[in-house]
Design a protein around this motif. Structure first.
Motif, PDB file in Angstrom:
ATOM      1  N   PHE A 234      52.922  16.276  30.371  1.00 30.65           N
ATOM      2  CA  PHE A 234      51.626  16.374  31.053  1.00 30.65           C
ATOM      3  C   PHE A 234      51.731  17.354  32.214  1.00 30.65           C
ATOM      4  CE2 PHE A 234      50.788  12.334  29.011  1.00 30.65           C
ATOM      5  CZ  PHE A 234      49.403  12.255  28.910  1.00 30.65           C
ATOM      6  N   ALA A 235      50.838  18.329  32.276  1.00 26.50           N
ATOM      7  CA  ALA A 235      50.676  19.157  33.467  1.00 26.50           C
ATOM      8  C   ALA A 235      49.542  18.563  34.292  1.00 26.50           C
ATOM      9  CB  ALA A 235      50.344  20.594  33.095  1.00 26.50           C
ATOM     10  N   MET A 236      49.734  18.520  35.604  1.00 26.67           N
ATOM     11  CA  MET A 236      48.657  18.054  36.469  1.00 26.67           C
ATOM     12  C   MET A 236      47.481  19.024  36.404  1.00 26.67           C
ATOM     13  SD  MET A 236      49.762  15.231  37.736  1.00 26.67           S
ATOM     14  CE  MET A 236      48.559  14.944  39.045  1.00 26.67           C
ATOM     15  N   LYS A 237      46.300  18.508  36.677  1.00 34.42           N
ATOM     16  CA  LYS A 237      45.107  19.359  36.700  1.00 34.42           C
ATOM     17  C   LYS A 237      45.271  20.511  37.684  1.00 34.42           C
ATOM     18  CE  LYS A 237      40.062  19.103  37.145  1.00 34.42           C
ATOM     19  NZ  LYS A 237      38.899  18.226  37.443  1.00 34.42           N
ATOM     20  N   ASN A 238      46.054  20.277  38.751  1.00 30.99           N
ATOM     21  CA  ASN A 238      46.296  21.291  39.779  1.00 30.99           C
ATOM     22  C   ASN A 238      47.541  22.120  39.504  1.00 30.99           C
ATOM     23  OD1 ASN A 238      47.176  18.396  40.620  1.00 30.99           O
ATOM     24  ND2 ASN A 238      48.672  19.729  41.652  1.00 30.99           N
ATOM     25  N   ALA A 239      48.112  22.030  38.300  1.00 30.24           N
ATOM     26  CA  ALA A 239      49.383  22.695  37.988  1.00 30.24           C
ATOM     27  C   ALA A 239      49.244  24.213  37.940  1.00 30.24           C
ATOM     28  CB  ALA A 239      49.920  22.188  36.650  1.00 30.24           C
ATOM     29  N   THR A 240      50.379  24.890  38.069  1.00 29.80           N
ATOM     30  CA  THR A 240      50.412  26.345  37.941  1.00 29.80           C
ATOM     31  C   THR A 240      50.121  26.744  36.489  1.00 29.80           C
ATOM     32  OG1 THR A 240      52.822  26.184  37.681  1.00 29.80           O
ATOM     33  CG2 THR A 240      51.986  26.742  39.869  1.00 29.80           C
ATOM     34  N   PRO A 241      49.568  27.950  36.273  1.00 28.22           N
ATOM     35  CA  PRO A 241      49.175  28.360  34.917  1.00 28.22           C
ATOM     36  C   PRO A 241      50.317  28.324  33.900  1.00 28.22           C
ATOM     37  CG  PRO A 241      48.204  29.827  36.543  1.00 28.22           C
ATOM     38  CD  PRO A 241      49.148  28.942  37.288  1.00 28.22           C
ATOM     39  N   ASP A 242      51.553  28.709  34.324  1.00 31.62           N
ATOM     40  CA  ASP A 242      52.664  28.734  33.371  1.00 31.62           C
ATOM     41  C   ASP A 242      52.957  27.345  32.828  1.00 31.62           C
ATOM     42  OD1 ASP A 242      53.595  27.861  35.864  1.00 31.62           O
ATOM     43  OD2 ASP A 242      55.566  28.782  35.641  1.00 31.62           O
ATOM     44  N   LEU A 243      52.776  26.310  33.661  1.00 36.74           N
ATOM     45  CA  LEU A 243      53.034  24.940  33.209  1.00 36.74           C
ATOM     46  C   LEU A 243      51.918  24.451  32.277  1.00 36.74           C
ATOM     47  CD1 LEU A 243      55.402  22.979  33.871  1.00 36.74           C
ATOM     48  CD2 LEU A 243      53.766  21.698  35.243  1.00 36.74           C
ATOM     49  N   ASP A 254      43.298  15.671  39.629  1.00 37.42           N
ATOM     50  CA  ASP A 254      44.380  16.386  40.295  1.00 37.42           C
ATOM     51  C   ASP A 254      45.142  15.457  41.238  1.00 37.42           C
ATOM     52  OD1 ASP A 254      42.913  16.145  42.681  1.00 37.42           O
ATOM     53  OD2 ASP A 254      42.077  18.156  42.551  1.00 37.42           O
ATOM     54  N   ASN A 255      46.127  16.026  41.931  1.00 40.64           N
ATOM     55  CA  ASN A 255      46.994  15.218  42.803  1.00 40.64           C
ATOM     56  C   ASN A 255      46.265  14.656  44.017  1.00 40.64           C
ATOM     57  OD1 ASN A 255      46.871  17.962  43.839  1.00 40.64           O
ATOM     58  ND2 ASN A 255      48.532  17.409  45.241  1.00 40.64           N
ATOM     59  N   ASN A 256      45.142  15.251  44.386  1.00 44.24           N
ATOM     60  CA  ASN A 256      44.377  14.740  45.532  1.00 44.24           C
ATOM     61  C   ASN A 256      43.431  13.603  45.152  1.00 44.24           C
ATOM     62  OD1 ASN A 256      45.437  16.410  47.599  1.00 44.24           O
ATOM     63  ND2 ASN A 256      44.251  18.129  46.800  1.00 44.24           N
ATOM     64  N   HIS A 257      43.394  13.269  43.859  1.00 41.45           N
ATOM     65  CA  HIS A 257      42.526  12.185  43.389  1.00 41.45           C
ATOM     66  C   HIS A 257      43.325  11.216  42.510  1.00 41.45           C
ATOM     67  CE1 HIS A 257      39.711  15.432  44.506  1.00 41.45           C
ATOM     68  NE2 HIS A 257      38.918  14.434  44.855  1.00 41.45           N
ATOM     69  N   ASN A 258      44.559  10.941  42.939  1.00 37.96           N
ATOM     70  CA  ASN A 258      45.424   9.973  42.239  1.00 37.96           C
ATOM     71  C   ASN A 258      45.567  10.299  40.760  1.00 37.96           C
ATOM     72  OD1 ASN A 258      46.087   8.102  44.428  1.00 37.96           O
ATOM     73  ND2 ASN A 258      43.906   7.594  44.405  1.00 37.96           N
ATOM     74  N   GLY A 259      45.646  11.590  40.443  1.00 37.29           N
ATOM     75  CA  GLY A 259      45.694  12.015  39.039  1.00 37.29           C
ATOM     76  C   GLY A 259      46.848  11.430  38.249  1.00 37.29           C
ATOM     77  N   LEU A 260      48.012  11.339  38.882  1.00 33.44           N
ATOM     78  CA  LEU A 260      49.189  10.809  38.172  1.00 33.44           C
ATOM     79  C   LEU A 260      49.014   9.331  37.839  1.00 33.44           C
ATOM     80  CD1 LEU A 260      52.178  10.966  37.192  1.00 33.44           C
ATOM     81  CD2 LEU A 260      52.811  10.266  39.513  1.00 33.44           C
ATOM     82  N   LEU A 261      48.737   8.519  38.849  1.00 34.41           N
ATOM     83  CA  LEU A 261      48.631   7.078  38.622  1.00 34.41           C
ATOM     84  C   LEU A 261      47.435   6.752  37.719  1.00 34.41           C
ATOM     85  CD1 LEU A 261      49.538   5.667  42.161  1.00 34.41           C
ATOM     86  CD2 LEU A 261      51.011   5.990  40.167  1.00 34.41           C
ATOM     87  N   TYR A 262      46.351   7.486  37.870  1.00 36.59           N
ATOM     88  CA  TYR A 262      45.191   7.287  36.996  1.00 36.59           C
ATOM     89  C   TYR A 262      45.593   7.510  35.538  1.00 36.59           C
ATOM     90  CZ  TYR A 262      40.765   8.221  34.631  1.00 36.59           C
ATOM     91  OH  TYR A 262      39.717   8.208  33.742  1.00 36.59           O
ATOM     92  N   GLU A 263      46.350   8.584  35.272  1.00 36.15           N
ATOM     93  CA  GLU A 263      46.736   8.910  33.896  1.00 36.15           C
ATOM     94  C   GLU A 263      47.723   7.895  33.341  1.00 36.15           C
ATOM     95  OE1 GLU A 263      45.416  11.097  30.951  1.00 36.15           O
ATOM     96  OE2 GLU A 263      45.073  11.896  32.973  1.00 36.15           O
ATOM     97  N   ILE A 264      48.667   7.464  34.176  1.00 39.68           N
ATOM     98  CA  ILE A 264      49.638   6.451  33.736  1.00 39.68           C
ATOM     99  C   ILE A 264      48.912   5.148  33.372  1.00 39.68           C
ATOM    100  CG2 ILE A 264      51.462   4.912  34.588  1.00 39.68           C
ATOM    101  CD1 ILE A 264      52.672   7.336  36.016  1.00 39.68           C
ATOM    102  N   GLU A 265      47.984   4.741  34.215  1.00 40.90           N
ATOM    103  CA  GLU A 265      47.240   3.500  33.958  1.00 40.90           C
ATOM    104  C   GLU A 265      46.393   3.622  32.697  1.00 40.90           C
ATOM    105  OE1 GLU A 265      47.020   2.585  38.752  1.00 40.90           O
ATOM    106  OE2 GLU A 265      45.226   3.281  37.685  1.00 40.90           O
TER     107      GLU A 265
END
Length: 270
Positions: A234-243, A254-265
């Motif tokens: 998984f690339a974060m919504k805020n990830a760099t283009p290469d990723l 994105d990371n400013n809206h709990n993107g990781l924990l939201y996706e895991i849940e």
């Protein structure tokens, strides 16, 4: 109980928001819920083990791929270390001084301390819990995992940082591996060290498990191999283009809206 799956997460730009904050209570709850389902959460980061111990104080996580794969810790016990050889470290530092890339911070990540160039003594470094200042390599009295350059004040465009990365890798072919670490920084690692290689070494400690059993989350170039080689990346919504180009999926938030924990849940707990 042997985990049936693993989730590997980066910190900066992935778990952390842009103010270096994460919801500790929510994280701890999700960590335990994953464990109850036979899923072990692993922190895979460019940070030193010293730093992650501070970051996750009060959290149950105890398995880390630190130093971008250079230091593997399972159940709070070191199991694998990859460090720069002393002669190479000497040549590398001399090269960086000659090139004069004008960093805003220069540091060496040691086994128990971060060693910071003496001329940067006036810069606050709250993210390095234990640090010393040095003017000569002779003052660095422990193994060094990682050499870091950072331009957090100047904030140059990514292509300029990538040019520096390329020049370092060209100067030390198959000896070092320089990579973008996010937040305007470069990590210079021993050649062949990366998060995917570190995860592979870690997973070997769990019988009949492989990188295919890993779901990885990251946001920038030092996550590239991990995202490519894990079972699902998984690339974060805020990830760099290469990723984003190599990821299997991109998080909804994105990371400013709990993107990781939201996706895991959403993917594993609901």
């Amino acid at each position: 109980m042997l985990p049936r799956k693993f989730i590997a997460i980066d910190i900066d730009g992935t778990l952390y928001d842009d103010n270096d904050y994460f919801d500790r209570q929510r994280f701890n709850h999700d960590y335990q819920e994953l464990l109850n389902k036979g899923i072990l959460l692993i922190v895979a980061t460019g940070n030193s083990y010293d730093a992650v111990q501070s970051i996750f104080r009060g959290c149950p996580v105890d398995t880390f791929v630190a130093e971008n794969g250079g230091r593997i810790v399972i159940n709070k016990q070191d199991v694998i270390s990859h460090v720069h050889s002393r002669p190479l470290l000497k040549d590398l530092i001399e090269f960086l001084i000659q090139q004069d890339y004008h960093p805003d911070l220069f540091s060496l990540s040691g086994a128990s301390n971060t060693f910071i160039g003496k001329r940067f003594k006036d810069i606050p470094v709250p993210f390095y819990p234990h640090h010393q200042y040095f003017s000569s390599l002779k003052q660095v009295n422990e193994p060094v995992y990682n050499v870091n350059l950072n331009w957090f004040k100047r904030r140059p465009q990514l292509p300029l940082i990538e040019k520096v990365i390329q020049s370092i890798n060209n100067a030390f072919p198959k000896k070092v591996q320089a990579t973008y670490s996010g937040a305007y920084g470069i990590d210079i690692l021993p050649y062949g060290v990366n998060k995917a290689a570190g995860l592979k070494e870690l997973i070997r400690h769990f019988p009949n498990r492989s990188l295919d059993d890993v779901i990885a989350f990251g946001d920038t170039s030092n996550d590239l191999e991990m995202i490519q080689e894990s079972g699902i990346g998984f690339a974060m919504k805020n990830a760099t283009p290469d990723l984003k180009r190599v990821a299997d999926q991109i998080t909804q938030r994105d990371n400013n809206h709990n993107g990781l924990l939201y996706e895991i849940e959403k993917q594993f707990l609901n």
